[in-house]
Structures are given as C-alpha cells and as structure tokens.
Design a protein around this motif. Structure first.
Motif, mmCIF file in Angstrom:
data_model
loop_
_atom_site.group_PDB
_atom_site.id
_atom_site.type_symbol
_atom_site.label_atom_id
_atom_site.label_comp_id
_atom_site.label_asym_id
_atom_site.label_seq_id
_atom_site.Cartn_x
_atom_site.Cartn_y
_atom_site.Cartn_z
ATOM 1 N N TYR A 118 0.825 -1.206 0.000
ATOM 2 C CA TYR A 118 0.000 0.000 0.000
ATOM 3 C C TYR A 118 0.864 1.264 0.000
ATOM 4 O O TYR A 118 0.452 2.314 0.468
ATOM 5 C CB TYR A 118 -0.985 -0.030 1.185
ATOM 6 N N GLU A 248 -11.313 6.261 7.836
ATOM 7 C CA GLU A 248 -11.253 5.585 6.535
ATOM 8 C C GLU A 248 -12.665 5.398 5.996
ATOM 9 O O GLU A 248 -13.638 5.774 6.648
ATOM 10 C CB GLU A 248 -10.584 4.214 6.672
ATOM 11 N N GLY A 268 -7.910 -2.143 8.817
ATOM 12 C CA GLY A 268 -7.786 -3.090 7.698
ATOM 13 C C GLY A 268 -9.138 -3.655 7.306
ATOM 14 O O GLY A 268 -10.134 -2.940 7.261
HETATM 15 C C1 GAL Z 1 -9.040 -0.978 4.799
HETATM 16 C C2 GAL Z 1 -9.547 -0.128 3.677
HETATM 17 C C3 GAL Z 1 -9.840 -1.024 2.499
HETATM 18 C C4 GAL Z 1 -8.586 -1.791 2.159
HETATM 19 C C5 GAL Z 1 -8.084 -2.548 3.382
HETATM 20 C C6 GAL Z 1 -6.793 -3.286 3.114
HETATM 21 O O1 GAL Z 1 -8.707 -0.204 5.914
HETATM 22 O O2 GAL Z 1 -10.710 0.553 4.064
HETATM 23 O O3 GAL Z 1 -10.305 -0.271 1.410
HETATM 24 O O4 GAL Z 1 -7.601 -0.891 1.739
HETATM 25 O O5 GAL Z 1 -7.876 -1.653 4.442
HETATM 26 O O6 GAL Z 1 -6.329 -3.881 4.287
#
Ligand code: GAL
Length: 365
Positions: A118, A248, A268
């Motif tokens: 990421y 998020e 996550g």
């Molecule tokens: C989350 C996020 C998702 C994806 C995920 C990966 O926090 O909202 O879209 O990126 O993490 O772990």
C-alpha cells in the motif's frame, strides 16, 4: 434472467444479480443517471488472490436498487506489466461522477502499484462516454502536488527542513491509534510530490463543483479537495479534516444544506465502530457526532459487521439516504457481502439501525 428479482434489501446476505450470481462490486459507489442506478465496485476473484485486482472495476445497473443487471467490466486491468494498471495492482473504492461540461463520465479510484503493497497511495482517473464504459485510463498521481491546505497556519505552509524530515522518518508508523501521530509533518513532507490518497470517495455539490475525499497522511487525516473543471485532477484548494483521527471509508453527502460524513476507524479488513461528522461548509470546520449506530455492543463496535463505502441519496423520496457498507471476506474476497441500511436523522445526528430485511417504503413517499 432471474424470474423473481428481489423486492427488498437483505443486509449481509448473498445478493444475486439478475443472472443469479452474487454481485461483485465491493468498496463501491453509485451514480444516478437518467433514472438508472449504476453501481461501480471492486471486482474480486475467489480466495486471497482477490485482494488484489485481477480483473478491474465492475459495473451493475438497476432501476429500483433491488435488482441489478451485470453491466460488465467498466475498467479493465492491463496485460502490460509496465502499466499502472498491470494485473496484480490494487484498485479500490472506485467512484464515478458525470461532468456536464465535458460530457464525460469520470472514474476516480485508489490505486496501489503492483508489488508495492500500500506504499504508492495514488489515485487513478479514467473516463468514458457512457456510464458503463469502457473507461479509458488517463493517469495515476498523488493529488494536490504543490498545494497547501486552506486550513493550516501560515507557518506550516513550508516544506519540512532536513531535521524535521529526519525526525518524521524516524517515527515508527504502526497505523491505527498512533499516539505520536505527527500532526503537521506528513502533509508538509508530501506537499511537493502530492498528497497520499488511499480510501476515497467523490462528491458533487448542488452548484456542480466536485470534490475528492481521501484518507491522506498515512491514513491519519482526511482531506477534502476541489476537483478541476474537467474533474480529471485537483484544482488547488483542499482542507485537512479531523487531523489524527484515522478515518477511513469516507462517505460524504449533503442534507438540509449541511455536509455530512460517515467514516470508519482504521483496522484493515476487520470491521470497527463507525464515526460521523457534520459541517455547514464543505471546507469545515467539521464537528464529530460520534458513532451513528444504535444496537447492541457488538453492533456498535463493528457497524453491523461492515465498513462504510458510500451514502446514496435516493431521488424521488423526501429524506431518503442509504448507508452502503462492505462486509469484507479477505480469505475469500469474492464472497464479501454488502450491508445497506436506511440512514435516518434524529436529534441532529445520523442514525443507523439493523434491519434483517427492508425496502424503500421505510422512507415513506
Ligand atoms: C481498509 C480499507 C480497504 C482496504 C483494506 C486493506 O482499511 O478501508 O479499502 O484498503 O484496508 O487492508
């Protein structure tokens, strides 16, 4: 075609499309165009392999929000290993808006370059002449390069010096509740090259201005950024929203002339407690309103086992808003479920309650 299309929402259940196949549009958003709802989302394959993009962005069409026709792959990954969209990259949270000036449908999404985890934290932009596409990839970038946020003191509108840069680099970043979160360091570090952009959404205001809402600054702070007239980039002005709160899954919408935000915590794929906030101007100040969920402790702590992705205002109803969330299944990504619930307003706050099944009649006429 499925002879008995659904007439209601069943949150968390398998949701067959008109061909009887579970809808494959995760982290999605909805475009309303000429009486048709277009649902765009992450196409995911089975197993853990589905946590990266093997196919692209999918698109579904509906006239009633219950029954969805698979409209195919709107944006495809590339077979060219040098492309930003090389198969195996990460494409998340695609959103599409219509630009009446250019008469183009414009898609923005969170893009992570292949084999970089990421770390890239970019946005991708693609355009099409028709809602379902096919979308042509335009470019990927980190937004607002060279711009300073509107809502920071003048003394923070300067790049980090060498000492500050070294201090920031030495901070262990662990995500989540990060006590030593560098309140002003990260956006200053990124000002020249562009701001990090992971979870994101788009919002079009009544005056036609469009905005990107992104989890920036190592996910610590949301940014709201004005898009350029063609919607293909940012225009310059942006604000930092709720710094250091690690929001998020942002979903922004307007109701009664005010701006509302539903978001998640940063854990996550695991669900967590939702947050909400309101502002009289999209530029803030934003006031937190707490967890919009009502229910038992487990439901409050996990947002009914979901993470926000979008809030849809349903046209033709007086005061109808739907919360769209994802119940992720990272072990078998394609099996991820959708949690759609009516978003009500009570005492000046958004409220979400569980429904085993429900339909649009909850909003009255
Ligand atoms: C989350 C996020 C998702 C994806 C995920 C990966 O926090 O909202 O879209 O990126 O993490 O772990």
């Amino acid at each position: 075609m499925d002879p008995t299309p659904a007439r209601c929402f069943v949150p968390g259940a398998l949701w067959p499309d008109r061909a009887g196949v579970h809808i494959n549009a995760h982290g999605g958003g909805i475009l309303v165009d000429q009486g048709v709802y277009w649902w765009f989302g992450e196409h995911k394959v089975a197993g853990k392999a589905g946590n990266v993009a093997q196919v692209g962005v999918s698109c579904y069409a509906s006239r009633d929000l219950y029954a969805w026709e698979d409209a195919g792959i709107a944006l495809a990954v590339s077979d060219d290993p040098t492309s930003d969209l090389a198969r195996g990259c990460i494409i998340e949270r695609p959103k599409v808006i219509y630009n009446p000036r250019t008469r183009r449908f414009v898609m923005w999404f969170h893009l992570e370059l292949k084999d970089q985890g990421y770390g890239a934290a970019r946005v991708g932009v693609a355009v099409a002449e028709r809602p379902a596409g096919p979308y042509r990839f335009v470019r990927s970038f980190r937004p607002n390069a060279g711009d300073w946020p509107l809502n920071v003191p003048e003394e923070q509108k300067r790049p980090l010096d060498d000492t500050e840069r070294a201090a920031l680099a030495a901070q262990p970043f662990t995500g989540g509740a990060f006590p030593a979160y560098p309140a002003s360091g990260t956006f200053r570090r990124d000002a020249a090259g562009g701001q990090m952009s992971r979870d994101m959404t788009l919002f079009v205001d009544d005056d036609g201005a469009a905005y990107q809402v992104r989890a920036a600054e190592e996910n610590g702070t949301l940014h709201i950024a004005l898009l350029s007239d063609d919607f293909l980039g940012t225009a310059g002005p942006y604000v930092r929203v709720l710094p250091g709160r690690f929001n998020e899954g942002p979903a922004l919408f307007k109701r009664d002339g005010r701006y509302w935000l539903i978001a998640s915590d940063c854990t996550g794929w695991a669900p967590n407690a939702a947050r909400s906030a309101v502002a009289d101007s999209i530029w803030g100040p934003w006031t937190e309103l707490g967890n919009p969920c009502e229910g038992d402790a487990q439901q409050l702590a996990t947002t009914f086992e979901s993470q926000s992705t979008y809030v849809l205002r349903v046209p033709g109803h007086e005061d109808a808003y739907i919360y769209l969330g994802d119940r992720w299944r990272p072990e078998d990504a394609r099996d991820g479920r959708y949690v759609w619930l009516p978003l009500r307003f009570d005492g000046g706050r958004p409220r979400l309650r569980w429904h085993d099944r429900w339909d649009l009649s909850v909003f009255g006429r």
